[in-house]
Design a protein around this motif. Structure first.
Motif, PDB file in Angstrom:
ATOM      1  N   SER A 100     -54.769 -18.358 -17.316  1.00 19.73           N
ATOM      2  CA  SER A 100     -54.085 -19.044 -18.409  1.00 19.73           C
ATOM      3  C   SER A 100     -52.574 -19.044 -18.197  1.00 19.73           C
ATOM      4  O   SER A 100     -52.021 -18.251 -17.435  1.00 19.73           O
ATOM      5  N   ARG A 101     -51.911 -19.947 -18.919  1.00 21.50           N
ATOM      6  CA  ARG A 101     -50.486 -20.149 -18.790  1.00 21.50           C
ATOM      7  C   ARG A 101     -49.806 -19.849 -20.117  1.00 21.50           C
ATOM      8  O   ARG A 101     -50.443 -19.786 -21.162  1.00 21.50           O
ATOM      9  N   ASN A 198     -58.537 -12.886 -21.530  1.00 25.24           N
ATOM     10  CA  ASN A 198     -57.788 -13.702 -20.571  1.00 25.24           C
ATOM     11  C   ASN A 198     -56.652 -14.479 -21.224  1.00 25.24           C
ATOM     12  O   ASN A 198     -55.933 -15.195 -20.535  1.00 25.24           O
ATOM     13  N   TYR A 199     -56.507 -14.363 -22.549  1.00 19.55           N
ATOM     14  CA  TYR A 199     -55.377 -14.922 -23.307  1.00 19.55           C
ATOM     15  C   TYR A 199     -55.340 -16.451 -23.300  1.00 19.55           C
ATOM     16  O   TYR A 199     -54.298 -17.049 -23.560  1.00 19.55           O
ATOM     17  N   HIS A 200     -56.451 -17.080 -23.012  1.00 18.88           N
ATOM     18  CA  HIS A 200     -56.526 -18.530 -23.146  1.00 18.88           C
ATOM     19  C   HIS A 200     -56.471 -18.914 -24.623  1.00 18.88           C
ATOM     20  O   HIS A 200     -57.072 -18.244 -25.476  1.00 18.88           O
ATOM     21  N   LEU A 201     -55.770 -19.987 -24.921  1.00 17.04           N
ATOM     22  CA  LEU A 201     -55.781 -20.554 -26.266  1.00 17.04           C
ATOM     23  C   LEU A 201     -57.039 -21.400 -26.390  1.00 17.04           C
ATOM     24  O   LEU A 201     -57.139 -22.485 -25.802  1.00 17.04           O
ATOM     25  N   LEU A 202     -58.020 -20.902 -27.141  1.00 18.61           N
ATOM     26  CA  LEU A 202     -59.327 -21.540 -27.216  1.00 18.61           C
ATOM     27  C   LEU A 202     -59.336 -22.742 -28.150  1.00 18.61           C
ATOM     28  O   LEU A 202     -59.987 -23.746 -27.882  1.00 18.61           O
ATOM     29  N   ARG A 203     -58.613 -22.632 -29.261  1.00 17.76           N
ATOM     30  CA  ARG A 203     -58.712 -23.676 -30.265  1.00 17.76           C
ATOM     31  C   ARG A 203     -57.599 -23.527 -31.289  1.00 17.76           C
ATOM     32  O   ARG A 203     -57.071 -22.431 -31.509  1.00 17.76           O
ATOM     33  N   TYR A 204     -57.231 -24.616 -31.911  1.00 20.80           N
ATOM     34  CA  TYR A 204     -56.444 -24.597 -33.136  1.00 20.80           C
ATOM     35  C   TYR A 204     -57.378 -24.962 -34.289  1.00 20.80           C
ATOM     36  O   TYR A 204     -58.101 -25.959 -34.214  1.00 20.80           O
ATOM     37  N   VAL A 497     -48.496  -9.611 -25.788  1.00 19.68           N
ATOM     38  CA  VAL A 497     -49.581  -8.657 -25.596  1.00 19.68           C
ATOM     39  C   VAL A 497     -49.035  -7.499 -24.771  1.00 19.68           C
ATOM     40  O   VAL A 497     -48.535  -7.693 -23.657  1.00 19.68           O
ATOM     41  N   LEU A 498     -49.097  -6.287 -25.336  1.00 18.30           N
ATOM     42  CA  LEU A 498     -48.560  -5.104 -24.667  1.00 18.30           C
ATOM     43  C   LEU A 498     -49.674  -4.126 -24.333  1.00 18.30           C
ATOM     44  O   LEU A 498     -50.646  -3.997 -25.080  1.00 18.30           O
ATOM     45  N   GLN A 506     -48.277  -7.626 -21.111  1.00 25.31           N
ATOM     46  CA  GLN A 506     -49.368  -8.113 -20.279  1.00 25.31           C
ATOM     47  C   GLN A 506     -49.423  -9.636 -20.274  1.00 25.31           C
ATOM     48  O   GLN A 506     -49.902 -10.237 -19.320  1.00 25.31           O
ATOM     49  N   ALA A 507     -48.939 -10.234 -21.345  1.00 26.30           N
ATOM     50  CA  ALA A 507     -48.945 -11.697 -21.447  1.00 26.30           C
ATOM     51  C   ALA A 507     -47.995 -12.107 -22.565  1.00 26.30           C
ATOM     52  O   ALA A 507     -47.749 -11.358 -23.513  1.00 26.30           O
TER      53      ALA A 507
END
Length: 522
Positions: A100-101, A198-204, A497-498, A506-507
């Motif tokens: 993820s970005r 994995n910190y992906h943004l899944l949805r709004y 994210v720590l 972490q992200a």
């Protein structure tokens, strides 16, 4: 001899033999090529994009952007980390399941928040614009995508960005509630849903019902089984209830002005809501959380019972709601009669032993949280401290000084993490404001403050499974600059994210404006 020689066929001359061999070889190759003609699969079979989308992304973009190749099991193998090749558009899987970005390229169902569309657009009347413009306008603007091509991509994202078989990104995460982080974007009436691993943004998730005003999601709470989450809409006079699996709204309840905080009884049957108001007579609302109905209200027109209530904690038995009086020098303990389904009576607990409860601006009690070990903690935004009480006797234990304006808190395994909204440290973080105070609860002491992160910390939560701390930042005025600025010039919310072991980030993730309350399902 003459007869014999007439019966023997004469040997052909060499040039004739050579020409016949060439004809035979050519015929053989023609037969081989015809028999072994390579099958060219359709575009969608190779890339898994729908045909119209693949023709744009593969023909116009993937020639340069081919950095990660994701396999069917969603593993990744980085081929290059250069700025051009770190992004792969070669395959639907690699677009969505590569690492993820900070800013998501595509958010399913949310074209306005998909940065891919910002970067292919140069027309502010069509949508947001960001640099660099892609494809590069070289040798001239004829290289840019047409409006028709942009419309195809926008419509595809609005439909959920499915692959050629109709599968939506992250649909496998809609089967269970776990490993999700829900973050309020109060300036956009959205809830951002992140994957906790994995910190992906899944949805709004769009919240509210008003097309003409922002209802401002403020705080999130979960049902005990994590099947539902409840969100207060502080500018919408309502709370809403959603499934944590497929994000569908299952209820909305009007409760009156400025609903701020919601807590559920341990069995999940009842909920208590605070109203962060000086003027409106209703200060607390008791609801049936399962059926989304109002059971009782606590009316206090003059603010004599709870002066501007905000923070809220319900004890482990579900018998009492502890409420912070933000405009007073006390907290109020309200008993809940679960048989009669109403509030019964109350007592006021002074923040300083021996003082008379009254309106008082010295402390500004904001949030209250219990640790399950016999103590509860009250953050005081005006006196810049956390005050600690014995839960069995409601007696004051101690006050721990922290950085400026402590607000929301999270507790885990003997440590309390406090979001201090207005802490300043120019040498460490420039114009950014905010710090995270880390307290040990046994023995009670302040361990450290974490500076140099985002701007204006609001929501905070602990991932007990991976030992991570999630913090949402409001980021007003954009003191923490966006990774991808756009023509809308709005400051994005930020999620940090720590690691709880090192406190190293972490992200970092950007989302829609107005980072506020945060909830996590481990």
């Amino acid at each position: 001899m003459a007869l014999l020689s007439s019966l023997i066929e004469p040997t052909p001359k060499l040039p004739i033999l050579y020409e016949m061999r060439r004809i035979r070889e050519a015929t053989l190759w023609l037969l081989l090529l015809t028999a072994c003609k390579r099958y060219s699969p359709p575009l969608e079979a190779v890339s898994q994009y729908p045909t119209a989308v693949g023709q744009i992304l593969l023909m116009r973009c993937a020639g340069c952007h081919k950095g990660y190749l994701a396999t069917d099991n969603h593993s990744t193998s980085p081929q290059s980390l250069s700025s051009t090749h770190a992004l792969s558009l070669t395959h639907w899987d690699s677009l969505f399941y590569s690492p993820s970005r900070e800013t998501p390229l595509i958010v399913p169902y949310a074209p306005m928040h998909s940065t891919l569309l910002w970067h292919i657009n140069s027309d502010t009347t069509w949508g947001p614009v960001a640099t660099p413009l892609m494809p590069p306008p070289l040798p001239d603007s004829a290289n840019l995508l047409t409006t028709a091509e942009k419309n195809i991509l926008r419509a595809w994202i609005a439909e959920g960005a499915p692959n050629a078989q109709g599968k939506k990104p992250w649909s496998e995460n809609e089967q269970a509630p776990h490993r999700k982080v829900f973050v309020c974007a109060s300036g956009a009436d959205l809830i951002a849903v992140y994957h906790a691993d994995n910190y992906h943004l899944l949805r709004y998730i769009p919240v509210g019902v008003s097309p003409n005003r922002i209802e401002s999601p403020h705080f999130i709470q979960f049902s005990p089984d994590h099947k539902y989450f409840y969100v207060t809409l502080i500018a919408g006079e309502a709370i809403e209830k959603y499934r944590t699996t497929d994000y569908q709204r299952v209820g909305r309840l009007s409760v009156g002005p400025e609903p701020a905080h919601i807590e559920l009884t341990p069995d999940g049957r009842y909920g208590v809501i605070t109203h962060f108001t000086d003027t409106h007579p209703v200060k607390l609302t008791l609801i049936d959380a399962e059926n989304m109905t109002v059971l009782d209200v606590l009316r206090d027109p003059l603010g004599e019972i709870i002066a501007r209530p905000h923070g809220l904690w319900i004890d482990l038995a579900g018998d009492f709601a502890y409420v912070t009086a933000n405009a007073g020098n006390y907290i109020t303990k309200v008993s809940i009669d679960k048989t009669q389904k109403r509030f019964r009576d109350f007592i006021q607990i002074p923040l300083v032993s021996g003082e008379i409860p009254r309106p008082d601006s010295r402390f500004g009690p904001y949030q209250i949280i219990g640790d399950g070990q016999g103590r509860y903690y009250v953050s005081c935004e005006n006196s810049h401290e956390v005050r600690v009480f014995d839960a069995s006797t409601d007696s004051f234990i101690a006050a721990v000084a922290v950085a400026t304006a402590p607000k929301l808190m999270a507790y885990h395994n003997g440590f309390l993490y406090v979001a201090c909204l207005k802490a300043e440290a120019p040498a460490l973080q420039g114009q950014r404001m905010g710090a995270i105070a880390v307290m040990q609860t046994m023995p009670l002491r302040l361990l450290t403050h974490l500076y140099g992160l985002g701007h204006l910390p609001r929501g905070i939560g602990v991932d007990t499974r991976k030992q991570q701390l999630f913090i949402s930042y409001e980021n007003l005025t954009g003191a923490d600059p966006p990774h991808h600025a756009n023509s809308n010039s709005t400051s994005p919310g930020k999620l940090y994210v720590l690691s709880l072991h090192s406190f190293c980030p972490q992200a970092i993730r950007e989302f829609a404006p107005g980072g506020y309350g945060l909830g996590l399902v481990p």
